[in-house]
Design an enzyme around this catalytic site. Structure first.
Site, PDB file in Angstrom:
ATOM      1  N   LYS A  39       0.850  -1.204   0.000  1.00  0.00           N
ATOM      2  CA  LYS A  39       0.000   0.000   0.000  1.00  0.00           C
ATOM      3  C   LYS A  39       0.881   1.248   0.000  1.00  0.00           C
ATOM      4  O   LYS A  39       2.080   1.171   0.295  1.00  0.00           O
ATOM      5  CB  LYS A  39      -0.920  -0.025   1.223  1.00  0.00           C
ATOM      6  CG  LYS A  39      -0.179  -0.054   2.558  1.00  0.00           C
ATOM      7  CD  LYS A  39      -1.120  -0.352   3.730  1.00  0.00           C
ATOM      8  CE  LYS A  39      -0.360  -0.377   5.047  1.00  0.00           C
ATOM      9  NZ  LYS A  39      -1.216  -0.796   6.174  1.00  0.00           N
ATOM     10  N   TYR A 258      14.638  30.863   7.731  1.00  0.00           N
ATOM     11  CA  TYR A 258      13.370  31.520   8.049  1.00  0.00           C
ATOM     12  C   TYR A 258      13.256  31.793   9.545  1.00  0.00           C
ATOM     13  O   TYR A 258      13.528  30.904  10.366  1.00  0.00           O
ATOM     14  CB  TYR A 258      12.198  30.640   7.627  1.00  0.00           C
ATOM     15  CG  TYR A 258      11.912  30.675   6.151  1.00  0.00           C
ATOM     16  CD1 TYR A 258      11.557  31.862   5.516  1.00  0.00           C
ATOM     17  CD2 TYR A 258      11.993  29.515   5.387  1.00  0.00           C
ATOM     18  CE1 TYR A 258      11.286  31.882   4.148  1.00  0.00           C
ATOM     19  CE2 TYR A 258      11.723  29.531   4.030  1.00  0.00           C
ATOM     20  CZ  TYR A 258      11.366  30.724   3.417  1.00  0.00           C
ATOM     21  OH  TYR A 258      11.105  30.747   2.081  1.00  0.00           O
TER      22      TYR A 258
HETATM   23  C1  LIG Z   1      -0.374  -1.731   6.845  1.00  0.00           C
HETATM   24  C2  LIG Z   1      -0.931  -3.046   7.254  1.00  0.00           C
HETATM   25  C3  LIG Z   1      -0.084  -4.160   7.384  1.00  0.00           C
HETATM   26  C4  LIG Z   1       1.420  -4.078   7.298  1.00  0.00           C
HETATM   27  O1  LIG Z   1       1.895  -3.570   8.507  1.00  0.00           O
HETATM   28  P1  LIG Z   1       3.469  -3.525   8.861  1.00  0.00           P
HETATM   29  O2  LIG Z   1       3.483  -3.118  10.284  1.00  0.00           O
HETATM   30  O3  LIG Z   1       4.050  -2.488   7.953  1.00  0.00           O
HETATM   31  O4  LIG Z   1       4.021  -4.866   8.612  1.00  0.00           O
HETATM   32  C5  LIG Z   1      -0.665  -5.392   7.634  1.00  0.00           C
HETATM   33  N1  LIG Z   1      -2.006  -5.513   7.778  1.00  0.00           N
HETATM   34  C6  LIG Z   1      -2.848  -4.448   7.701  1.00  0.00           C
HETATM   35  C7  LIG Z   1      -4.293  -4.654   7.890  1.00  0.00           C
HETATM   36  C8  LIG Z   1      -2.339  -3.178   7.463  1.00  0.00           C
HETATM   37  O5  LIG Z   1      -3.158  -2.136   7.413  1.00  0.00           O
END
Ligand SMILES: *Cc1c(COP(=O)(O)O)cnc(C)c1O
Length: 376
Positions: A39, A258
């Site tokens: 993702k 800044y």
């Molecule tokens: C993002 C996510 C993961 C992966 O999590 P990590 O901590 O990066 O391994 C797994 N399951 C779900 C439902 C998630 O939203």
């Protein structure tokens, strides 16, 4: 070389490290299988790049969060490799999800009803995962809806349930008693679906000293972030290097950047690098974060600007400080978790904010390929 200096910094992505991390996790959780969570464009690294790399390492399950991400990635995967959509189905998105062959994670009775209705209209079974809420209160069927489903299995008519999953609230905390409680809740909730493969663990959960069900869903550990508070990460996958664009000597008492928030107590040398908050370097690191030059820690002096950062290099030998000199932002001396800790956040946020202006180079078996330049 024509594009070597057209970008503000170079992001090196080590695909061998990614593959090695995948194999290490696979050994760790066997006999469970490791799925890759890609993702947010593969946590900023590139979803397609990550998927293509891990397919070669035999990864056979991929997860994105949103249908839009699945639409972009699905064509890059073999047709028989499932791509799960964690956030489930918005009303009206069912037909598009089915059309691309993505596998939605159904999180409510309402989503189940709409997916089942579509399967009925299409006259063919549709694949799905079910998510149950084992205690995080974010997504998934609450226990009372699971009970309804167990009583009325006809609600799943037309749905080919490929996976049942849940998510840990405290998987990154080895000592949290809530992990055992959520695991027990998950066991109880999934008992109603005895033949369906199960998935509970993310990266953190993959390091808990117990079994890991059938599939683990790993993101951050694959990408070189710390998965368990206080533990060591697997191999670093990204490195970020900028080059000094300008060096100046400023008088004692003068201010920098800044708001002139950095005041030089003595005559100082200030070097500027062409990376800023628009590249994902947190503005929160103004006057607090650091970078490294030839292994020497160099503090950020003044506010992080949109496109540049000023560094106090007064203590660094002069011969190391010149326009074009390399500056390590992420690398052997500073991990993504170090940067995150300084910025009061987590490595996930550092990775997913990595800028689009960097020149990206792929490291494969110690060979460096130029992937793309923003200016090329
Ligand atoms: C993002 C996510 C993961 C992966 O999590 P990590 O901590 O990066 O391994 C797994 N399951 C779900 C439902 C998630 O939203």
């Amino acid at each position: 070389m024509q594009c070597a200096d057209s970008a503000g910094a170079v992001l090196r992505i080590d695909l061998d490290a990614l593959t090695e991390n995948y194999r290490a996790l696979q050994r760790q959780v066997a006999p469970a299988s490791v799925a890759a969570v890609v993702k947010a464009d593969g946590y900023g690294i590139g979803a397609e790049l990550v998927a293509q790399t891990l397919l070669k390492a035999n990864c056979r399950h991929f997860f994105v969060a949103q249908l839009g991400e699945a639409i972009a990635l699905k064509p890059a995967l073999p047709a028989d490799v499932p791509l799960f959509v964690l956030n489930g189905l918005q009303p009206g998105a069912e037909a598009q999800c089915a059309a691309i062959g993505a596998t939605p994670v159904l999180n409510s009775l309402d989503q189940i009803e709409r997916w089942s209705a579509l399967a009925h209209r299409m006259g063919q079974p549709l694949p799905a995962a079910l998510q149950v809420d084992s205690g995080m209160a974010r997504l998934g069927l609450p226990p009372e809806e699971v009970a309804v489903l167990a009583d009325q299995p006809e609600r799943l008519a037309g749905i080919d349930v490929r996976l049942i999953m849940s998510h840990l609230a405290c998987g990154d905390e080895l000592d949290s008693a809530f992990n055992a409680q959520q695991t027990a809740n998950f066991e109880a909730l999934t008992r109603h679906f005895p033949d369906v493969p199960r998935s509970l663990d993310n990266s953190g959960g993959s390091f808990l000293p117990r079994g890991h069900f059938d599939i683990v869903r790993t993101g951050i550990a694959l990408y070189g972030g710390v998965a368990q508070t206080g533990a060591r990460p697997l191999r670093a996958v990204v490195a970020l290097e900028a080059r000094i664009v300008q060096v100046r000597t400023i008088a004692a008492g003068a201010g920098v950047g800044y708001g002139l928030t950095h005041k030089c107590e003595r005559e100082s040398r200030i070097a500027t690098i062409p990376v800023g908050y628009a590249d994902g370097w947190p503005r929160h690191l103004s006057n607090s974060g650091s970078v490294f030059i030839a292994g020497i820690r160099v503090p950020i002096a003044g506010r992080v600007s949109m496109d540049s950062i000023t560094l106090d290099v007064t203590h660094v030998p002069a011969e190391l400080i010149y326009p074009g000199a390399a500056v390590e932002l992420i690398g052997p001396h500073q991990t993504i978790d170090d940067v995150a800790t300084d910025a009061g956040t987590i490595s996930y946020e550092i990775l997913t904010q990595l800028g689009r202006r960097y020149r990206r180079e792929l490291v494969v078996a110690e060979r460096v390929d130029q992937k793309r330049s923003i200016m090329a």
